[in-house]
Design an enzyme around this catalytic site. Sequence first.
Site, PDB file in Angstrom:
ATOM      1  N   CYS A   1       0.805  -1.218   0.000  1.00  0.00           N
ATOM      2  CA  CYS A   1       0.000   0.000   0.000  1.00  0.00           C
ATOM      3  C   CYS A   1       0.842   1.275   0.000  1.00  0.00           C
ATOM      4  O   CYS A   1       0.615   2.190  -0.808  1.00  0.00           O
ATOM      5  CB  CYS A   1      -0.963  -0.005   1.177  1.00  0.00           C
ATOM      6  SG  CYS A   1      -0.190   0.000   2.811  1.00  0.00           S
TER       7      CYS A   1
ATOM      8  N   HIS B   1      -2.592   1.137   6.846  1.00  0.00           N
ATOM      9  CA  HIS B   1      -2.903   1.092   5.417  1.00  0.00           C
ATOM     10  C   HIS B   1      -3.009   2.510   4.874  1.00  0.00           C
ATOM     11  O   HIS B   1      -3.196   3.482   5.627  1.00  0.00           O
ATOM     12  CB  HIS B   1      -4.207   0.334   5.189  1.00  0.00           C
ATOM     13  CG  HIS B   1      -4.464  -0.012   3.761  1.00  0.00           C
ATOM     14  ND1 HIS B   1      -3.663  -0.866   3.033  1.00  0.00           N
ATOM     15  CD2 HIS B   1      -5.453   0.384   2.906  1.00  0.00           C
ATOM     16  CE1 HIS B   1      -4.127  -0.985   1.814  1.00  0.00           C
ATOM     17  NE2 HIS B   1      -5.218  -0.223   1.705  1.00  0.00           N
TER      18      HIS B   1
ATOM     19  N   HIS C   1      -5.990   1.739  -4.257  1.00  0.00           N
ATOM     20  CA  HIS C   1      -4.954   1.318  -3.315  1.00  0.00           C
ATOM     21  C   HIS C   1      -4.498  -0.107  -3.599  1.00  0.00           C
ATOM     22  O   HIS C   1      -5.223  -0.910  -4.201  1.00  0.00           O
ATOM     23  CB  HIS C   1      -5.478   1.409  -1.873  1.00  0.00           C
ATOM     24  CG  HIS C   1      -6.718   0.603  -1.599  1.00  0.00           C
ATOM     25  ND1 HIS C   1      -6.907  -0.138  -0.455  1.00  0.00           N
ATOM     26  CD2 HIS C   1      -7.863   0.423  -2.321  1.00  0.00           C
ATOM     27  CE1 HIS C   1      -8.085  -0.725  -0.480  1.00  0.00           C
ATOM     28  NE2 HIS C   1      -8.689  -0.392  -1.600  1.00  0.00           N
TER      29      HIS C   1
END
Length: 399
Positions: free
Chosen positions: A316, A361, A373
């Site tokens: 990420c 994240h 993402h």
Amino acid sequence: MNRNSIRRATTCCLTAAVVLSSSSIVSHAALNAGAGSLISAAQNEVQIENETSSTAGISETIAKSLGKGSDASAQVAQNKKEVVKSEYDDIAIAQVDNYVHVRSTAGEDGEVLGKLYNDSACTVLGTEGDWYKIHSGDVEGYIKAEFLVLGDAELAKSVGRRVADVKTESLNVRSDASTEAELLGQVPEGEELTVVEEKGDWVKVSIEEGEGWVSRDFVDCSTHYIVAESKEAEEARLKKEEEERLAAEEAARRAAASSRSSSSSSSAGGSAPSAPSRSYAPPSGGNGQAVADYACQFVGNPYVYGGTSLTNGADCSGFVMSVYAAFGVGLPHSSSALAGVGYGVDPGAMQPGDIVCYSGHVGIYVGNNTIVHASTEATGIKYTSPANYRAIVAVRRIF
């Protein structure tokens, strides 16, 4: 009745009166008997009685007010115990429209030392009139009490964020509080995860794959609050944000120039190279929308833990870092660190290109309540809507 009989009667009455009461009867006897020796005797008797029974009398009075027997004694002993303070007793939370000034003295004419923003926390050190002396962040000063809510544990918990800082190279997150439980995901060292629950030697945290358990041995848990910002810190922050804006504009200008140059070269004579299985347009433009458009090209590509390749695999933060690198902006390879880049904006004011940070994240907002993402190994790089599908920790803007 003769004089001796009168004296004996007076003495008996006075003695009986002293037994019934104390100082008020002594005074009454002085007015009616007219005998200094009797007053002195009565005073001595009262003094002796008071000295021998004062302590017991106080205890009896307390006991009688609470009840008789051993239950009353136990209650008195219970009242003598120290009251254990809660960790929230001295924590005050600002409840204001935007912010409240922290001043050098307990008055409106005190010098402004900093700002405590709404839902930010401070420790109350004392009171002065209707002002609290507080400490928050690197600021210590005074705030009028009406702008703070003190000792409200539920409010403090609602505005605070319990976090677990990862202190091992690769943290295993499991589906249950056991080393035998299924591996849910992994988190690199230095990440900051939101704590959902704590149970003995295990801590439940939130990651992209869901909520899972980690060993307390490999994380440091603490509660984070938003704290006051000093005048000096605010000035430094505003200066840094302005410098970053200018740097981002310059990077975008160079990216746009490079894109035009590349297009001119490819349209010149000569045979075209063989087309790859999938082509990607170079970054074009220098704003958040350009970042979002560029990032969206890589949807469908793989997620690779620790990776930074937009085509062959990224995690990420590696995805966000590499997208912005194409625009000449250097960012850290850490979702927690990305929560401190650029400048913060309210989640309700997100624009394309903004970096959206979650517990462990991060993604890029592309508009229409959607982020792009590098999600998980199972899904790769993808879109997710709504953007607040998980609790948003921070939104940061570069362009």
